[in-house]
Each structure stands twice: as structure tokens, then as C-alpha cells.
Design an enzyme around this catalytic site. Structure first.
Site, PDB file in Angstrom:
ATOM      1  N   HIS A  54       0.856  -1.196   0.000  1.00 42.63           N
ATOM      2  CA  HIS A  54       0.000   0.000   0.000  1.00 42.63           C
ATOM      3  C   HIS A  54       0.881   1.230   0.000  1.00 42.63           C
ATOM      4  O   HIS A  54       1.955   1.236   0.608  1.00 42.63           O
ATOM      5  CB  HIS A  54      -0.898   0.022   1.249  1.00 42.63           C
ATOM      6  CG  HIS A  54      -2.069   0.929   1.120  1.00 42.63           C
ATOM      7  ND1 HIS A  54      -1.987   2.283   1.340  1.00 42.63           N
ATOM      8  CD2 HIS A  54      -3.357   0.675   0.772  1.00 42.63           C
ATOM      9  CE1 HIS A  54      -3.188   2.818   1.143  1.00 42.63           C
ATOM     10  NE2 HIS A  54      -4.032   1.873   0.791  1.00 42.63           N
TER      11      HIS A  54
ATOM     12  N   ASP B  22      -8.022  -5.213  -0.139  1.00 43.54           N
ATOM     13  CA  ASP B  22      -8.501  -6.100  -1.208  1.00 43.54           C
ATOM     14  C   ASP B  22      -8.216  -7.572  -0.946  1.00 43.54           C
ATOM     15  O   ASP B  22      -8.831  -8.439  -1.572  1.00 43.54           O
ATOM     16  CB  ASP B  22      -7.852  -5.685  -2.539  1.00 43.54           C
ATOM     17  CG  ASP B  22      -8.372  -4.335  -2.998  1.00 43.54           C
ATOM     18  OD1 ASP B  22      -7.560  -3.427  -3.251  1.00 43.54           O
ATOM     19  OD2 ASP B  22      -9.619  -4.176  -3.050  1.00 43.54           O
TER      20      ASP B  22
HETATM   21  C1  SDX Z   1      -6.290   0.021  -2.880  1.00 42.84           C
HETATM   22  O1  SDX Z   1      -4.507   4.548  -1.979  1.00 42.84           O
HETATM   23  C2  SDX Z   1      -5.462   3.931  -1.367  1.00 42.84           C
HETATM   24  O2  SDX Z   1      -5.880   4.292  -0.290  1.00 42.84           O
HETATM   25  C3  SDX Z   1      -6.037   2.742  -2.130  1.00 42.84           C
HETATM   26  C4  SDX Z   1      -7.049   1.888  -1.356  1.00 42.84           C
HETATM   27  C5  SDX Z   1      -8.342   2.659  -1.099  1.00 42.84           C
HETATM   28  O3  SDX Z   1      -9.054   2.312  -0.127  1.00 42.84           O
HETATM   29  O4  SDX Z   1      -8.683   3.545  -1.943  1.00 42.84           O
HETATM   30  O5  SDX Z   1      -6.484   1.494  -0.117  1.00 42.84           O
HETATM   31  C6  SDX Z   1      -7.441   0.634  -2.137  1.00 42.84           C
HETATM   32  O6  SDX Z   1      -6.042   0.385  -4.011  1.00 42.84           O
HETATM   33  C7  SDX Z   1      -5.392  -0.964  -2.165  1.00 42.84           C
HETATM   34  C8  SDX Z   1      -4.176  -1.432  -3.047  1.00 42.84           C
HETATM   35  C9  SDX Z   1      -4.655  -2.538  -4.002  1.00 42.84           C
HETATM   36  N1  SDX Z   1      -3.566  -2.876  -4.956  1.00 42.84           N
HETATM   37  C10 SDX Z   1      -2.929  -4.086  -4.874  1.00 42.84           C
HETATM   38  O7  SDX Z   1      -3.136  -4.931  -4.002  1.00 42.84           O
HETATM   39  C11 SDX Z   1      -1.942  -4.326  -6.019  1.00 42.84           C
HETATM   40  C12 SDX Z   1      -0.625  -4.889  -5.455  1.00 42.84           C
HETATM   41  N2  SDX Z   1       0.039  -3.798  -4.717  1.00 42.84           N
HETATM   42  C13 SDX Z   1       1.105  -3.094  -5.359  1.00 42.84           C
HETATM   43  O8  SDX Z   1       0.929  -2.908  -6.732  1.00 42.84           O
HETATM   44  C14 SDX Z   1       1.571  -1.868  -4.567  1.00 42.84           C
HETATM   45  O9  SDX Z   1       1.721  -2.269  -3.278  1.00 42.84           O
HETATM   46  C15 SDX Z   1       0.751  -0.574  -4.611  1.00 42.84           C
HETATM   47  C16 SDX Z   1       0.489  -0.130  -6.011  1.00 42.84           C
HETATM   48  C17 SDX Z   1      -0.553  -0.759  -3.903  1.00 42.84           C
HETATM   49  C18 SDX Z   1       1.544   0.500  -3.891  1.00 42.84           C
HETATM   50  O10 SDX Z   1       2.739   0.584  -4.572  1.00 42.84           O
HETATM   51  P1  SDX Z   1       3.811   1.761  -4.348  1.00 42.84           P
HETATM   52  O11 SDX Z   1       3.492   2.564  -3.150  1.00 42.84           O
HETATM   53  O12 SDX Z   1       3.974   2.475  -5.645  1.00 42.84           O
HETATM   54  O13 SDX Z   1       5.112   0.936  -3.976  1.00 42.84           O
HETATM   55  P2  SDX Z   1       6.061   0.236  -5.026  1.00 42.84           P
HETATM   56  O14 SDX Z   1       5.294  -0.405  -6.150  1.00 42.84           O
HETATM   57  O15 SDX Z   1       7.129   1.226  -5.375  1.00 42.84           O
HETATM   58  O16 SDX Z   1       6.685  -0.967  -4.141  1.00 42.84           O
HETATM   59  C19 SDX Z   1       7.703  -0.719  -3.150  1.00 42.84           C
HETATM   60  C20 SDX Z   1       8.431  -2.038  -2.971  1.00 42.84           C
HETATM   61  C21 SDX Z   1       8.928  -2.631  -4.304  1.00 42.84           C
HETATM   62  O17 SDX Z   1      10.054  -3.443  -4.014  1.00 42.84           O
HETATM   63  P3  SDX Z   1      11.531  -2.845  -4.355  1.00 42.84           P
HETATM   64  O18 SDX Z   1      11.539  -2.522  -5.860  1.00 42.84           O
HETATM   65  O19 SDX Z   1      11.689  -1.581  -3.495  1.00 42.84           O
HETATM   66  O20 SDX Z   1      12.472  -3.962  -3.984  1.00 42.84           O
HETATM   67  O21 SDX Z   1       7.511  -3.018  -2.436  1.00 42.84           O
HETATM   68  C22 SDX Z   1       7.363  -4.067  -3.380  1.00 42.84           C
HETATM   69  C23 SDX Z   1       7.803  -3.522  -4.732  1.00 42.84           C
HETATM   70  O22 SDX Z   1       8.234  -4.584  -5.601  1.00 42.84           O
HETATM   71  N3  SDX Z   1       5.950  -4.415  -3.432  1.00 42.84           N
HETATM   72  C24 SDX Z   1       5.461  -5.659  -3.558  1.00 42.84           C
HETATM   73  C25 SDX Z   1       4.067  -5.512  -3.560  1.00 42.84           C
HETATM   74  N4  SDX Z   1       3.733  -4.223  -3.439  1.00 42.84           N
HETATM   75  C26 SDX Z   1       4.899  -3.548  -3.361  1.00 42.84           C
HETATM   76  N5  SDX Z   1       6.091  -6.851  -3.680  1.00 42.84           N
HETATM   77  C27 SDX Z   1       5.275  -7.946  -3.809  1.00 42.84           C
HETATM   78  N6  SDX Z   1       3.902  -7.894  -3.826  1.00 42.84           N
HETATM   79  C28 SDX Z   1       3.281  -6.698  -3.710  1.00 42.84           C
HETATM   80  N7  SDX Z   1       1.939  -6.650  -3.730  1.00 42.84           N
END
Ligand code: SDX
Length: 382
Positions: free
Chosen positions: A265, A319
Site C-alpha cells: 500500500h 482487497d
Molecule cells: C487500494 O490509496 C489507497 O488508499 C487505495 C485503497 C483505497 O481504499 O482507496 O487502499 C485501495 O487500491 C489498495 C491497493 C490494491 N492494490 C494491490 O493490491 C496491487 C498490489 N500492490 C502493489 O501494486 C503496490 O503495493 C501498490 C500499487 C498498492 C503500492 O505501490 P507503491 O506505493 O507504488 O510501492 P512500489 O510499487 O514502489 O513498491 C515498493 C516495494 C517494491 O520493491 P523494491 O523494488 O523496493 O524492492 O515493495 C514491493 C515492490 O516490488 N511491493 C510488492 C508488492 N507491493 C509492493 N512486492 C510484492 N507484492 C506486492 N503486492
């Protein structure tokens, strides 16, 4: 005239940018806290109802009994789709994505409202009431029409959650199922300036209208990085297949940097308090139905992820367990995100009305990295 010298800073993704003030939701990402108007989400999930939370978000306080009844009456008076909207729904291809359908139908509501361009606060609130009240019937009717079944008319004696399941299944839901949906709508109602809420605010900030703002929000929520994740969590669980395949799947995903849907998140670096609550729901439903496999697979994934990447602040978000809860309640998987939108209409409208009352056009900059002083090349010379 030279632009006044102001400090600009790049903040891709706006991770570190505050765009304004709001009274609606407080999120403490480090400690996993969510409050609507200062009331903890756990208290609201245990004690409130979706309609009461709508009033709270739109009026910045809990309603009296009479005020709550008055809001319910306003909503119930708008439950019916009417022949024009239902006629439009019948034209939507049966194989259309339900989120594309919902975005189209909310947009269509704007073409059928003579007051669409009335920008008074009262008119924008009235449009929000219409969309909030009709979204359950739109989703339920589409779900039935695409299966060759006729829509079930809404009942004005039912609350939004019960009415939704009634229209979806043509049978009265059990109290536990209706309550599970109602609590889920409470949990999803608002969440600060998330991507879809921001889209709605950018839209209304141009002095557009509520229908356009909610249409922008629906289109934004659809993405798998946002509200579309709940459907992908369910498909991931189906792809994994059984509890014995969980470990290998998670390890291979992490090794190949494939994101596990329902985890991580932008704000929470601790367990999303909504996920905590939805997990208890998923467990209750598993106990009631005797079908524990999805719940056990989900908790196994959570255990592995917390061990492997918990130190990076990656925990289940809203989710992850909503997928198991909705599936166990018999919802079709591609209706999971529309149900998220059904609830988030409350929060989107709350922020649109808030922006409307203290508006400023939202127009950021970008760092130009293209060339300068390039001569125009006539076609004959290219
Ligand atoms: C919602 O914003 C809100 O409030 C949204 C929400 C709401 O109520 O409106 O809460 C609802 O959208 C919840 C989120 C649902 N999305 C997912 O579940 C999709 C999977 N999650 C990721 O895509 C990610 O966590 C995000 C998009 C939600 C947030 O991503 P960020 O803040 O842009 O962080 P990032 O992608 O830069 O990740 C940081 C690190 C990375 O590793 P490094 O490159 O630093 O080594 O964390 C890792 C990422 O690879 N990472 C994950 C991961 N999410 C982040 N690794 C494995 N699985 C994951 N799900």
C-alpha cells in the site's frame, strides 16, 4: 511577465505531496489506523451501517435517528432505475466488463438529468444521492441481464446492502450475509486522497459536475493497482489451486518480482485495519459454510509474505480478504470491484462536495525534458 520565483519539486506519484485539507478520513500508515471523522473504522464496522456512514461522511457528524431516516427515504426514493436507464443498460454488451458498464451507466445518468449543469451544492448532493441509490440496481440488473435473466426491482423497504443481494439473487439474503455486505460497504466507503478520489477532485475542480467526477473515479478505481486488485486476488487464489501450492507460488512470485495482489500500500506500512476486520469476516463465513480452503490459503499467503517482506512494510490491504469474503457470499468475481465502487461513491461524493466548497483548479506541472528551438521540417524534406 516573468513567472514569480517559486520553489518547484518533482514528486512522481505524489507520494510526498499534500494537495489540501480534508475532514473525512484520517490514515496512520505506520500504525495501521483509519478513522472517518475521528471515529475508528473498527468501531464503525462493529456498530454503524453504510447509510449512517454516508451521512457521517457528507455531514461531518453522526445523524440523529430522524436525520438517518430522512437520508434513507431520500435514497430509497431513487432506488428505481427507470425505463430510460434500464433501456440503456439493455444495450450494454453482455460480455462487457462490469466496471466499463458501471462507468458508462453513471455517465449516462448525466445525459438524463436536466439539472446536470446546476453547480449548486444542493444540486451536486442530489446527483450524488441518485448515483449512490441506483448503483446497486445497475450492478444487480447487469449481472442478471448478461445471464438472460430479467432484473429484479428494488424494494423501498430494504437498506442498500440487503436490497443489493435481493436484486442480485431474487431471494431475501440471510441476516449474516446482508450484515457482511453492509460492513464491507462501511469499510470501503472512504480512504483519503486515493487515486480514484483524487481523479474525482481534479474533475470537479474544473467546475465540471458530480456525474463527470464519479465517472472519472470509476474509471480510475478499475485499475489492478487500485480497486481492481480484489478481483485479481480471487483469480490468484484460483490459479494457486490448493493450500499445498501456496508456498511455491509465493516464493516464485517474489523471486520474479511479480506483485502479490492484495498486498502492499502506498500509505499503510503496517496491516491495513480494514484487512484485519475482513479477515475475521472471512473466518466467520468459512466456519459457517464449512469451506475453509480459501481462508486457509489466504492466511498461509499472509504468513509467508509477512515473513519474507513484512520488514519492507508490505502487508495485506483491503482487497486481500475482501476477495475471499465476497466469493464466499456468492458474488461473481468480476462484480468485486463494482461493489467497491458502490461503497466508494460515498467517499468520492464526500470529497467532491468538500472540494466544491473551497475550490481551486488542480493543475500541477511537469519537468520538460524535450528539445528547444527545433525548426519545422516541411513534409517534402522528411
Ligand atoms: C487500494 O490509496 C489507497 O488508499 C487505495 C485503497 C483505497 O481504499 O482507496 O487502499 C485501495 O487500491 C489498495 C491497493 C490494491 N492494490 C494491490 O493490491 C496491487 C498490489 N500492490 C502493489 O501494486 C503496490 O503495493 C501498490 C500499487 C498498492 C503500492 O505501490 P507503491 O506505493 O507504488 O510501492 P512500489 O510499487 O514502489 O513498491 C515498493 C516495494 C517494491 O520493491 P523494491 O523494488 O523496493 O524492492 O515493495 C514491493 C515492490 O516490488 N511491493 C510488492 C508488492 N507491493 C509492493 N512486492 C510484492 N507484492 C506486492 N503486492
Amino acid at each position: 511577465m516573468a513567472e514569480a520565483a517559486v520553489t518547484m519539486h518533482m514528486d512522481k506519484g505524489l507520494d510526498h505531496t499534500i494537495i489540501g485539507e480534508s475532514t473525512k478520513s484520517f490514515i496512520d500508515g505506520q500504525n495501521g489506523v483509519l478513522e472517518y471523522l475521528g471515529i475508528d473504522i473498527d468501531d464503525l464496522a462493529r456498530n454503524s451501517t453504510f447509510e449512517e456512514v454516508v451521512f457521517l461522511l457528507w455531514n461531518d457528524r453522526l445523524p440523529s435517528a430522524d436525520e438517518l431516516e430522512s437520508l434513507k427515504s431520500e435514497l430509497r426514493a431513487e432506488y428505481e432505475l427507470g425505463s430510460e436507464l434500464l433501456g440503456m443498460l439493455r444495450l450494454v454488451p453482455a460480455d462487457a466488463s462490469p466496471m466499463h458498464m458501471l462507468r458508462t451507466m453513471v455517465s449516462a445518468m448525466g445525459t438524463m438529468d436536466a439539472d446536470c449543469d446546476d453547480q449548486s451544492l444542493e444540486s451536486e448532493r442530489r446527483k450524488a444521492i441518485k448515483v449512490l441509490a441506483k448503483t446497486p440496481a445497475i450492478i444487480a440488473a447487469f449481472s442478471r441481464l448478461r445471464k438472460g435473466e430479467e432484473p429484479v426491482a428494488p424494494r423501498a423497504d430494504l437498506d442498500i446492502a440487503t436490497n443489493f443481494l435481493w436484486m442480485l439473487n431474487d431471494e431475501m439474503p440471510g441476516a449474516a450475509s446482508a450484515r457482511a455486505i453492509d460492513v464491507s460497504l462501511v469499510l470501503h466507503a472512504d480512504h483519503g486522497i486515493n487515486a480514484s478520489t483524487f481523479a474525482a477532485m481534479v474533475t470537479i475542480a474544473t467546475q465540471s459536475d458530480m456525474y463527470s467526477a464519479l465517472t472519472s473515479a470509476i474509471g480510475t478505481l478499475r485499475g489492478p493497482l487500485h480497486g481492481g486488485a480484489n478481483e485479481r486476488v480471487m483469480r490468484m487464489l484460483q490459479e494457486i489451486g490448493d493450500i499445498d501450492s501456496v508456498d511455491a507460488f509465493v516464493q516464485e512470485s517474489l523471486a520474479s518480482k511479480r506483485k502479490i495482489m492484495g498486498f502492499g500500500h502506498r500509505v499503510y506500512k503496517a496491516l491495513d485495519p480494514r484487512a484485519k476486520y475482513l479477515r475475521t469476516f472471512a473466518k466467520q463465513i468459512a466456519d459457517e459454510t464449512g469451506n475453509h480452503e480459501l481462508y486457509e490459503m489466504s492466511t498461509r499467503i499472509q504468513d509467508i509474505m509477512e515473513r519474507e517482506v513484512g520488514s519492507k512494510g508490505i502487508y495485506p490491504n483491503v482487497d486481500f480478504y475482501s476477495a475471499t469474503t465476497y466469493y464466499s457470499l456468492g458474488l461473481e468475481i468480476d462484480l468485486f470491484t463494482p461493489v467497491f465502487a458502490l461503497s466508494r461513491n460515498a467517499g468520492w461524493a464526500a470529497h467532491v462536495l468538500e472540494q466544491h466548497q473551497d475550490n481551486r483548479l488542480i493543475r500541477p506541472r511537469c519537468q520538460y525534458t524535450g528539445p528547444h528551438g527545433v525548426a519545422y521540417t516541411p513534409m517534402s524534406d522528411r
